[in-house]
Design a protein around this motif. Structure first.
Motif, mmCIF file in Angstrom:
data_model
loop_
_atom_site.group_PDB
_atom_site.id
_atom_site.type_symbol
_atom_site.label_atom_id
_atom_site.label_comp_id
_atom_site.label_asym_id
_atom_site.label_seq_id
_atom_site.Cartn_x
_atom_site.Cartn_y
_atom_site.Cartn_z
ATOM 1 N N MET A 55 -4.399 12.941 -4.148
ATOM 2 C CA MET A 55 -4.516 11.609 -4.740
ATOM 3 C C MET A 55 -5.124 10.652 -3.720
ATOM 4 S SD MET A 55 -0.513 10.429 -4.863
ATOM 5 C CE MET A 55 0.493 10.271 -3.389
ATOM 6 N N GLN A 56 -5.564 9.514 -4.221
ATOM 7 C CA GLN A 56 -6.164 8.487 -3.372
ATOM 8 C C GLN A 56 -5.091 7.480 -2.950
ATOM 9 O OE1 GLN A 56 -8.948 8.577 -6.851
ATOM 10 N NE2 GLN A 56 -10.239 7.428 -5.431
ATOM 11 N N PRO A 57 -5.407 6.592 -2.020
ATOM 12 C CA PRO A 57 -4.435 5.543 -1.683
ATOM 13 C C PRO A 57 -4.076 4.723 -2.909
ATOM 14 C CG PRO A 57 -6.182 5.631 -0.041
ATOM 15 C CD PRO A 57 -6.604 6.533 -1.160
ATOM 16 N N GLY A 58 -2.821 4.294 -2.980
ATOM 17 C CA GLY A 58 -2.373 3.543 -4.138
ATOM 18 C C GLY A 58 -1.539 2.343 -3.748
ATOM 19 N N TYR A 59 -0.739 1.884 -4.701
ATOM 20 C CA TYR A 59 0.077 0.689 -4.480
ATOM 21 C C TYR A 59 1.444 0.834 -5.124
ATOM 22 C CZ TYR A 59 -3.584 -2.209 -2.447
ATOM 23 O OH TYR A 59 -4.519 -2.729 -1.604
ATOM 24 N N ALA A 60 2.388 0.082 -4.578
ATOM 25 C CA ALA A 60 3.682 -0.162 -5.210
ATOM 26 C C ALA A 60 3.822 -1.665 -5.396
ATOM 27 C CB ALA A 60 4.816 0.361 -4.340
ATOM 28 N N VAL A 61 4.626 -2.056 -6.364
ATOM 29 C CA VAL A 61 4.881 -3.492 -6.525
ATOM 30 C C VAL A 61 5.565 -4.033 -5.272
ATOM 31 C CG1 VAL A 61 6.139 -5.225 -7.860
ATOM 32 C CG2 VAL A 61 4.988 -3.331 -9.032
ATOM 33 N N ALA A 62 6.531 -3.277 -4.728
ATOM 34 C CA ALA A 62 7.234 -3.724 -3.519
ATOM 35 C C ALA A 62 8.041 -2.572 -2.946
ATOM 36 C CB ALA A 62 8.167 -4.901 -3.837
ATOM 37 N N ARG A 63 8.483 -2.739 -1.703
ATOM 38 C CA ARG A 63 9.478 -1.846 -1.126
ATOM 39 C C ARG A 63 10.861 -2.328 -1.569
ATOM 40 N NH1 ARG A 63 6.821 -3.984 3.232
ATOM 41 N NH2 ARG A 63 5.112 -2.767 4.121
ATOM 42 N N GLU B 161 0.828 -1.203 0.000
ATOM 43 C CA GLU B 161 0.000 0.000 0.000
ATOM 44 C C GLU B 161 0.866 1.259 0.000
ATOM 45 O OE1 GLU B 161 -2.866 0.009 3.097
ATOM 46 O OE2 GLU B 161 -3.840 -1.846 2.442
ATOM 47 N N LEU B 162 0.409 2.269 -0.723
ATOM 48 C CA LEU B 162 1.073 3.567 -0.787
ATOM 49 C C LEU B 162 0.086 4.609 -0.274
ATOM 50 C CD1 LEU B 162 3.086 4.952 -3.836
ATOM 51 C CD2 LEU B 162 1.560 6.397 -2.528
ATOM 52 N N GLU B 163 0.388 5.145 0.895
ATOM 53 C CA GLU B 163 -0.510 6.117 1.507
ATOM 54 C C GLU B 163 -0.269 7.507 0.922
ATOM 55 O OE1 GLU B 163 -3.015 5.753 3.658
ATOM 56 O OE2 GLU B 163 -2.729 3.580 3.474
ATOM 57 N N PRO B 164 -1.338 8.242 0.612
ATOM 58 C CA PRO B 164 -1.150 9.604 0.087
ATOM 59 C C PRO B 164 -0.726 10.571 1.181
ATOM 60 C CG PRO B 164 -3.480 9.166 0.401
ATOM 61 C CD PRO B 164 -2.764 7.871 0.699
ATOM 62 N N ARG B 165 -0.057 11.633 0.792
ATOM 63 C CA ARG B 165 0.242 12.715 1.721
ATOM 64 C C ARG B 165 -1.049 13.411 2.109
ATOM 65 N NH1 ARG B 165 5.216 13.363 4.282
ATOM 66 N NH2 ARG B 165 6.908 12.828 2.863
ATOM 67 N N ALA B 166 -1.182 13.733 3.399
ATOM 68 C CA ALA B 166 -2.390 14.400 3.878
ATOM 69 C C ALA B 166 -2.151 15.860 4.219
ATOM 70 C CB ALA B 166 -2.942 13.669 5.105
ATOM 71 N N GLN B 167 -0.900 16.212 4.599
ATOM 72 C CA GLN B 167 -0.577 17.566 5.054
ATOM 73 C C GLN B 167 0.584 18.125 4.244
ATOM 74 O OE1 GLN B 167 -3.172 18.362 8.247
ATOM 75 N NE2 GLN B 167 -1.273 19.473 8.211
ATOM 76 N N TRP B 168 0.520 19.432 3.968
ATOM 77 C CA TRP B 168 1.686 20.098 3.410
ATOM 78 C C TRP B 168 2.728 20.295 4.516
ATOM 79 C CZ3 TRP B 168 1.323 19.957 -1.583
ATOM 80 C CH2 TRP B 168 0.116 20.194 -2.240
ATOM 81 N N PRO B 169 4.001 20.284 4.191
ATOM 82 C CA PRO B 169 5.016 20.587 5.217
ATOM 83 C C PRO B 169 4.810 22.002 5.765
ATOM 84 C CG PRO B 169 6.039 19.680 3.226
ATOM 85 C CD PRO B 169 4.614 19.968 2.888
#
Length: 705
Positions: A541-549, A513-521
């Motif tokens: 953006m919405q939650p996404g995915y990566a093939v792997a870490r 799972e790839l979590e989107p950023r919620a806050q600006w720095p």
């Protein structure tokens, strides 16, 4: 020769020891009484280097009782881990010693602890080295504690030395604390993991002010440990061995992994196969850590799959085994971790399963732990030019340094006297600071030699326990007669085909799972980026995915090799691995188009990845976004603020893409090769959302962490 007072003190000390351990026949081990007499009778500064399980805590608890009987103030123990504090407090309370702690997890209790200290109702106060520089503790508690302290204990004293495997800059503050102690205040430093170089460094720091230091060093052999190494194993072979043989290991134990993701993935694979294990890492909540430690201590789990977060301080005398999936970076660190096992058992099994990726992990952690001159100069300049204290977050918008490295650098500058932590952040002291390039280079070279020693340990045909002893400069090293070097492999070397098949299937499973950023720095206005607070839902953006870490045992290794290779179109096998991820995604609305983040370094890989996904899913291919004014600037690897600033307003759409996006009826699948800070994906998603995309689903080949 013992004096009459020594004999009397020995009798009193033995009585206290027996009360502490709950046995009328208990007696001191070699060296313990000598340390107690040096502390209580002669008020000396003492360094004890003894094997894990020797009983270093008995020395300072017995000394505490005797010093308190003489009317001294409380013992202050500087202890590195909350787990260690919990175990030490429990042991003290069983012996009737009133022990309390001040740490980051119990700040709400500080008032009660302070009141108890003022009433002299505390025998032992445990604090972390970081607490020594907390402004509130440093100003309100430390001066009085230093004045009244009956004994100062520095536990895990190898952390004082940057030659050591687990150096912590905060431990350097102990040198300053030592100089504030009244004359005649005894000091005890203890460790089980110090070679000659570290001992010399620790003694030099303990002796600040001209004090003599008594060093008591014993043999480090552990008669209960049976050591072994399985050489040249692939990730699937290591996991398969665990799946097949974990239940054959004695009692319960610890399985160490080098990375958080590795620990979590192995724990999940073992649990899926029916093994009762849990993951324990630096990301584990403190309350959950305490519960997991209790489960292992009570044998309610077969093992904890852990990073080095479970190390110093965890005490389970009957721990039956320690396994390593991947090797620590030095024999000293390895000895410290395997020392968890076999403290109160006749036998404990210790097995190392090294991996080809170990050296890469060592290199990463080594680079993160050493300060860099240009970064130190930038921090000092920023603080000197500021008319107020700067928080770490504020500094991130001035100097391009990642948070973890910045925090470490600030600690180094603090203990060197160049900066000071105050309420609200950090300030410059105005004291000159010189980058000690020669020392840091020597330390770096020493760590390379330690890594070479670890490889030599894996390859040796001789006694493994003797090798570890020699690595810690123990002159009593001798063949143990039990390890695989002395007696041949004691562990099963065959792995059933079914276990290999299960392991391979697990490691070939893709999708993280790839979590989107919620806050600006915070403080982005300093960098000319007009954003703050939460990222608007209509632009995110919405939650996404990566093939792997990249740190994963399976696809992570293949992706590391891919990203090191020259740019080329995506491998069809990698595209096939994406099919189950897309099939099981669970999106609320299926994507209708694919766009790519533009890449300067791997354009063929990224574009062929996006095109391949579009063809498989019969989705519209929008192509890569456009680079504006040359595209993103700056080097990869900086902190969040600079990573965002470097990509801000540098991605866009051409007229045709803008027209296509504005007419979409569903989300866009946004692809890239590597996600690290996620700010490039965040800005690319904002561009697409502002152009009319109903949603953006990020999908990348690899996550950096």
């Amino acid at each position: 020769m013992q004096t009459a007072s020594d004999v009397d003190l020995t009798t009193r000390a033995t009585t206290v020891l027996r009360r502490l351990v709950g046995r009328d026949d208990a007696d001191f081990r070699d060296g313990q009484l000598e340390a107690v007499l040096a502390i209580v009778e002669r008020r000396q500064r003492v360094l004890v280097v003894q094997r894990t399980g020797w009983g270093k805590s008995a020395v300072y608890f017995v000394s505490t009782v005797l010093r308190r009987e003489e009317g001294s103030g409380p013992t202050v123990i500087v202890s590195p881990l909350l787990a260690l504090m919990r175990d030490q407090i429990a042991a003290a309370q069983r012996a009737g010693i009133r022990a309390v702690t001040m740490n980051s997890a119990n700040a709400q209790e500080w008032g009660e602890v302070s009141a108890a200290l003022a009433r002299d109702e505390v025998d032992v106060l445990l604090v972390s080295p970081e607490r020594l520089n907390n402004p509130r503790f440093r100003d309100e508690q430390l001066p009085d504690l230093a004045r009244r302290c009956g004994l100062l204990v520095v536990d895990e004293a190898h952390c004082v030395s940057d030659w050591g495997h687990d150096f912590r800059p905060d431990y350097r503050r102990i040198r300053d604390l030592l100089q504030t102690l009244p004359a005649g205040t005894p000091v005890l430093a203890t460790t089980a993991t110090a070679n000659a170089r570290v001992v010399t460094d620790v003694v030099e720091q303990l002796g600040v002010g001209g004090h003599d230091v008594l060093t008591l060093r014993g043999g480090l052999a552990r008669d209960s440990l049976r050591l072994g190494v399985m050489r040249q194993t692939s990730p699937e072979q290591r996991l398969a061995w665990l799946l097949a043989h974990l239940d054959e290991l004695p009692g319960s134990g610890i399985i160490y992994a080098l990375t958080v993701s590795g620990a979590e993935d192995v724990a999940a694979a073992l649990r899926d196969a029916g093994h009762e294990v849990r993951a324990y890492t630096g990301r584990t909540d403190p309350a959950d850590r305490e519960q997991l430690e209790a489960m292992l201590r009570d044998n309610r789990v077969k093992a904890l799959v852990a990073t080095s977060a479970l190390g110093m301080g965890f005490d389970k005398p009957d721990l039956g085994f320690v396994l390593h999936l991947g090797a620590p970076s030095s024999p000293v660190a390895y000895y410290q971790q395997v020392g968890r096992a076999g403290r109160a058992t006749e036998r404990a099994d210790v097995l190392l399963l090294p991996g080809p990726e170990d050296k890469e992990v060592w290199a990463y952690f080594a680079s993160a732990s050493m300060p860099r001159q240009e970064q130190a100069d930038a921090v000092l300049r920023a603080l000197a030019e500021s008319n107020r204290a700067l928080s770490t977050a504020a500094l991130e918008t001035i100097v391009d340094i990642r948070r973890t490295r910045l925090e470490l650098l600030l600690k180094v500058l603090d203990v060197d006297g160049a900066v000071q932590r105050v309420s609200g952040g950090w300030t410059s002291t105005g004291q000159p600071w010189t980058y000690d390039a020669e020392r840091y280079e020597r330390v770096a070279q020493a760590r390379v030699r330690e890594q070479e020693l670890m490889v030599a340990y894996e390859r040796t045909d001789g006694c493994r326990m003797a090798f570890l002893q020699e690595s810690l400069d123990d002159d009593s090293a001798a063949a143990c007669g039990r390890c695989d070097g002395c007696a041949g492999p004691w562990f099963p070397t065959e792995v059933p085909d079914t276990a290999v098949t299960t392991a391979r299937g697990r490691l070939e499973r893709a999708g993280v799972e790839l979590e989107p950023r919620a806050q600006w720095p915070t403080g982005m206005d300093r960098l000319g980026v007009p954003v703050k607070g939460r990222i608007p839902a209509e632009e995110s953006m919405q939650p996404g995915y990566a093939v792997a870490r990249l740190t994963d045992l399976g696809w992570g290794q293949r992706l590391r090799e891919l990203l090191r290779s020259p740019d080329a179109p995506v491998d069809p096998a990698l595209l096939r691995a994406c099919v189950p991820i897309l099939r099981d995604w669970g999106w609320q609305e299926r994507p209708v188009a694919v766009a790519a983040v533009p890449s300067r370094t791997r354009p063929q890989l990224v574009e062929s990845f996006g095109q391949g996904l579009a063809q498989m899913g019969r989705l519209e291919w929008l192509g890569p976004l456009q680079l504006v004014d040359g595209g993103p600037v700056g080097e990869a690897g900086g902190n969040s603020a600079f990573r965002l600033a470097n990509v801000w307003e540098r991605l866009g759409l051409d007229v045709q893409q803008h027209r296509a996006v504005s007419g979409l009826t569903g989300p866009v699948l946004l692809v890239d090769d590597l996600a690290s800070s996620r700010w490039t994906l965040t800005v690319a998603a904002q561009v697409l959302r502002r152009a009319g995309a109903p949603g953006v689903l990020p999908f990348v080949l690899a996550l950096e962490a």
